[in-house]
Write a protein that holds these residues in place. Sequence first.
Motif, PDB file in Angstrom:
ATOM      1  N   LEU A 106     -10.757  52.056  42.270  1.00  0.00           N
ATOM      2  CA  LEU A 106     -10.157  50.768  41.915  1.00  0.00           C
ATOM      3  C   LEU A 106      -8.887  51.039  41.551  1.00  0.00           C
ATOM      4  N   ALA A 107      -7.936  50.164  41.983  1.00  0.00           N
ATOM      5  CA  ALA A 107      -6.620  50.607  41.856  1.00  0.00           C
ATOM      6  C   ALA A 107      -5.898  49.115  41.351  1.00  0.00           C
ATOM      7  N   ILE A 108      -4.657  49.187  40.780  1.00  0.00           N
ATOM      8  CA  ILE A 108      -3.992  47.938  40.300  1.00  0.00           C
ATOM      9  C   ILE A 108      -2.533  48.265  40.712  1.00  0.00           C
ATOM     10  N   ASP A 109      -1.799  47.068  41.359  1.00  0.00           N
ATOM     11  CA  ASP A 109      -0.395  47.424  41.484  1.00  0.00           C
ATOM     12  C   ASP A 109       0.100  45.919  41.352  1.00  0.00           C
ATOM     13  N   GLY A 110       1.431  46.015  41.314  1.00  0.00           N
ATOM     14  CA  GLY A 110       2.298  44.718  41.205  1.00  0.00           C
ATOM     15  C   GLY A 110       2.870  44.515  39.768  1.00  0.00           C
ATOM     16  N   GLY A 111       4.147  44.780  39.621  1.00  0.00           N
ATOM     17  CA  GLY A 111       4.880  44.602  38.640  1.00  0.00           C
ATOM     18  C   GLY A 111       4.505  45.935  37.508  1.00  0.00           C
ATOM     19  N   ILE A 112       4.157  46.888  38.021  1.00  0.00           N
ATOM     20  CA  ILE A 112       4.162  48.069  37.262  1.00  0.00           C
ATOM     21  C   ILE A 112       5.403  48.543  36.913  1.00  0.00           C
ATOM     22  N   THR A 113       5.974  48.650  35.776  1.00  0.00           N
ATOM     23  CA  THR A 113       7.109  49.331  35.296  1.00  0.00           C
ATOM     24  C   THR A 113       6.953  50.085  33.971  1.00  0.00           C
ATOM     25  N   ALA A 114       7.980  50.686  33.449  1.00  0.00           N
ATOM     26  CA  ALA A 114       7.822  51.235  32.097  1.00  0.00           C
ATOM     27  C   ALA A 114       7.259  50.582  31.189  1.00  0.00           C
ATOM     28  N   GLU A 115       7.444  49.478  31.190  1.00  0.00           N
ATOM     29  CA  GLU A 115       7.112  48.421  30.146  1.00  0.00           C
ATOM     30  C   GLU A 115       5.771  48.034  30.219  1.00  0.00           C
TER      31      GLU A 115
END
Length: 165
Positions: A106-115
């Motif tokens: 299971l993976a998550i993606d989208g808007g993954i930044t240092a914050e």
Amino acid sequence: MRWRRSRPAPRRGADLISVHAEAPNAAQALARIRSESARLGRPILAGLAVMPGTALAALSGLLALRPDVILVLALDPRDGAPADVPAAAARLAKLRALCADFAPVLAIDGGITAETIAEACLTGADLVVSGSAIFKAADPAAMLARLAAVQQAALQQVGGGAPNG
């Protein structure tokens, strides 16, 4: 169904090919990935990407095909809305339960930044994907190192140890 490129991704060495669940021929595409894997005699993971607005109940036919990877998008890149990591986390938890008998990555993606990466790491995802934060950075290597450091700190905080991906 035919590949859209002159040299299909499997022949170019792809190890993972993801298909959007919302695509009209998603089931056929997953089957094609599997058949190409068998034909080439090497593993190619069949992935299923799910947009935020897609009801999980609508995925039953695709989940029956037992995708190797399920990528939950925390944002819809078409609408410009910010990433909703808590909503993606809830979807990941539901998918983990729905897919317990075959346990895909299971993976998550989208808007993954240092914050946002620390929060993303705490969703229960096996894999956290970040693209724009790295490739739009002035120094992509430094950004990747920063993301990895924040990820490691978040996992250490909850006793998760080394990241999975």
